[in-house]
Design an enzyme around this catalytic site. Structure first.
Site, mmCIF file in Angstrom:
data_model
loop_
_atom_site.group_PDB
_atom_site.id
_atom_site.type_symbol
_atom_site.label_atom_id
_atom_site.label_comp_id
_atom_site.label_asym_id
_atom_site.label_seq_id
_atom_site.Cartn_x
_atom_site.Cartn_y
_atom_site.Cartn_z
ATOM 1 N N ASP A 93 -16.916 -0.655 -0.787
ATOM 2 C CA ASP A 93 -15.608 -1.082 -1.290
ATOM 3 C C ASP A 93 -14.617 -1.318 -0.155
ATOM 4 O O ASP A 93 -13.494 -1.772 -0.399
ATOM 5 C CB ASP A 93 -15.042 -0.047 -2.281
ATOM 6 C CG ASP A 93 -14.981 1.351 -1.691
ATOM 7 O OD1 ASP A 93 -16.056 1.926 -1.461
ATOM 8 O OD2 ASP A 93 -13.876 1.867 -1.456
ATOM 9 N N ASN A 94 -15.035 -1.024 1.085
ATOM 10 C CA ASN A 94 -14.201 -1.299 2.257
ATOM 11 C C ASN A 94 -14.776 -2.430 3.105
ATOM 12 O O ASN A 94 -14.448 -2.546 4.286
ATOM 13 C CB ASN A 94 -14.061 -0.043 3.120
ATOM 14 C CG ASN A 94 -13.233 1.033 2.442
ATOM 15 O OD1 ASN A 94 -12.417 0.745 1.576
ATOM 16 N ND2 ASN A 94 -13.447 2.280 2.822
ATOM 17 N N LYS A 107 0.849 -1.186 0.000
ATOM 18 C CA LYS A 107 0.000 0.000 0.000
ATOM 19 C C LYS A 107 0.884 1.236 0.000
ATOM 20 O O LYS A 107 1.649 1.462 0.943
ATOM 21 C CB LYS A 107 -0.922 0.020 1.218
ATOM 22 C CG LYS A 107 -1.902 1.194 1.202
ATOM 23 C CD LYS A 107 -2.944 1.049 2.288
ATOM 24 C CE LYS A 107 -3.940 2.207 2.234
ATOM 25 N NZ LYS A 107 -4.996 2.083 3.264
ATOM 26 N N ASP A 112 -8.895 -2.033 5.235
ATOM 27 C CA ASP A 112 -8.661 -0.628 4.885
ATOM 28 C C ASP A 112 -8.755 0.299 6.098
ATOM 29 O O ASP A 112 -9.801 0.853 6.402
ATOM 30 C CB ASP A 112 -9.618 -0.160 3.784
ATOM 31 C CG ASP A 112 -9.245 -0.734 2.434
ATOM 32 O OD1 ASP A 112 -8.157 -1.303 2.321
ATOM 33 O OD2 ASP A 112 -10.051 -0.628 1.500
#
Length: 518
Positions: A270-271, A125, A280
């Site tokens: 999306d998390n 990340k 996340d």
């Protein structure tokens, strides 16, 4: 133990699905593919700041000893058997459909087979731009990377399902960030975290394929996910059973968040992990003074959609979005029926969890009323959640007056109690002691249950902020101490941190409120 450099990496995901093989990092829409090949962008100098020895041992990964091995952790080197990629997914953000999103600053290097024969994804990340970076640079700053590294591991030791973090490296390069999106951009030190999980698949991966009407790909991804991560599910109704299990895992995750007082801060679809993991780590926080309306995310104001007390209902809403994405594969009524099981599952697990926090032998219908009284009283009195429940463990079995109760809990309070608050707390404790006397287990057994359910140490935002400030000055004393404390959150070995949030931290940027760039 194997070296990151010599390992033969698996690439099952990219082999199974179509992807954009061009390696083009230009932000764009990528219909028809589930990922885009993405080579990390090299940085000036990769230096190791932190390494999770316990996780490395579990995975069978040897700690890097050469610069070449370190370079893998910072994206400066990709081995022959790796296939770096960024995943394509969509999502609902703050309740609205956002369309294609994807890994904007995360790059999966490959799949590592552990010494136990399991497979995990190794993901960087902050290793540079991808096709899904939109207007961003794909980088991460030290501030956000320290927070992700420490909290990923802290949640694991708390017993909360989570992705993990293997390493944290600095890049030797500055990164420009506008922390609160208010026009005050500044350069900060760059860093990269190596994240680890069986899979980083999200609700949004399935939403993307449904939105694009790529039903064949949707069916393929669902079948692959079940075969790989839910192999116990078989038969004609396995897709529906799979969704039911995601519902249960998500409900379990929410109960665990509420147990330890964790607030994610940005529960977009999306998390949300299809494996029921915390995923996340951005503008998260633990609850200090108990407040169901607390959100640590400046972007979440003023609606407070993702506030502490709303997390369970938001998870239900997000599951509804996943159910909608699966409509091409399942009957609507069956999906709705499966979705509705969430409420019963959540409340059953929640009351069981609260029974453990309170040291009850079992939870009866009457006890649910006591739990409600705890919630209402804590919301009114606003004690420090972690400290309050620790004090509750050693509560004297006889309390004579409201003043005595208020005095006992004084160390958990941020403000002096009003007469009304004092009476409300006294009423709660009186009812609680009455219930404790009906326990069929010993007081010692009750306290042992409570000690296992109530953490004594949590990674508070102000501690993280102090550690980050020290690291930016080249000091790591507090960082190393927090790294040890987070491994024993239920012990009293690190009671130097057993105190309420200091007054200065309630208003300081990065301690009380954070943004999605945090």
């Amino acid at each position: 133990m194997e070296s990151l450099r010599s390992k033969h990496y698996k690439k099952d995901f990219v082999t199974a699905f179509p992807g954009d093989e061009s390696g083009n990092l230009t932000p764009r829409q990528t219909p028809g593919v589930l990922y885009s090949k993405t080579i990390p962008t090299p940085v000036e100098k990769v230096s190791l700041l932190a390494w999770s020895e316990e996780l490395a041992e579990e995975l069978g990964i040897a700690k890097p000893t050469t610069q070449e091995e370190l370079d893998i952790l910072g994206g400066n080197q990709v081995t022959e058997t790796m296939y770096p990629y960024a995943a394509c997914y969509a999502g609902h953000q703050f309740g609205s459909w956002a369309g294609q999103l994807g890994d904007g600053r995360a790059i999966t290097l490959g799949e590592w087979e552990t010494i136990a024969g399991k497979t995990v994804e190794l993901q960087l990340k902050g290793a540079g731009p991808t096709a899904y970076s939109r207007r961003a640079d794909g980088r991460a700053v030290l501030r956000s990377s320290v927070r992700e590294y420490l909290m990923s591991e802290a949640m694991h030791y708390l017993g909360v399902p989570t992705t993990r973090a293997l390493s944290l490296v600095t890049t030797g390069e500055p990164v420009l960030r506008d922390m609160f999106y208010n026009g005050n951009a500044a350069y900060e030190p760059g860093a990269i975290v190596m994240r680890v999980a069986p899979s980083f698949l999200r609700f949004g991966n399935f939403e993307m394929l449904n939105a694009r009407k790529e039903t064949n790909h949707l069916q393929q991804l669902v079948d692959w996910t079940i075969e790989r991560y839910y192999p116990h599910l078989t038969g004609e109704d396995k897709v529906l059973t799979w969704f039911k299990e995601i519902v249960e895992r998500t409900a379990t995750l929410m109960v665990e968040w509420q147990r330890v007082g964790f607030v994610h801060g940005v529960m977009n679809t999306d998390n949300m992990s299809v494996l029921g993991l915390t995923i996340d780590y951005g503008p998260y926080s633990f609850v200090d003074d108990y407040d169901p309306d607390f959100t640590p995310n400046t972007t979440d104001l003023p609606g407070r959609r993702y506030a502490f007390g709303k997390q369970p209902s938001i998870a239900y809403w997000n599951l509804g979005c996943l159910a909608a994405a699966l409509l091409p594969l399942l009957e609507k009524d069956a999906l709705l029926a499966a979705l509705e099981t969430y409420k019963e599952i959540y409340w059953k697990k929640y009351y069981q969890m609260m029974g453990k926090k309170l040291g009850l032998d079992k939870v009866t219908n009457t006890d649910t009323e006591l739990v409600t009284q705890f919630e209402q009283t804590l919301a009114a009195v606003k004690p420090d959640m972690t400290i309050f429940y620790q004090l509750l463990i050693d509560l004297p079995l006889f309390m004579e007056s409201a003043d005595e109760v208020a005095s006992y809990f004084k160390d958990s309070l941020y403000d002096d109690l009003t007469p009304q608050q004092s009476e409300q707390l006294y009423s709660l404790i009186t009812n609680y002691l009455e219930r404790l006397n009906k326990n069929t287990i010993t007081r010692q057994a009750s306290q042992e249950i409570m000690r296992k359910a109530n953490p004594r140490f949590v990674l508070r935002n102000y501690l993280l902020h102090q550690a980050i400030e020290e690291l930016e000055k080249g000091e790591n004393t507090l960082f190393l101490k927090l790294q040890e404390a987070m491994k024993q959150p239920y012990s009293d070995k690190f009671d130097e941190f057993f105190q309420t949030r200091p007054e200065w931290a309630s208003q300081k940027a990065g301690c009380s409120m954070l943004s999605c760039s945090s």
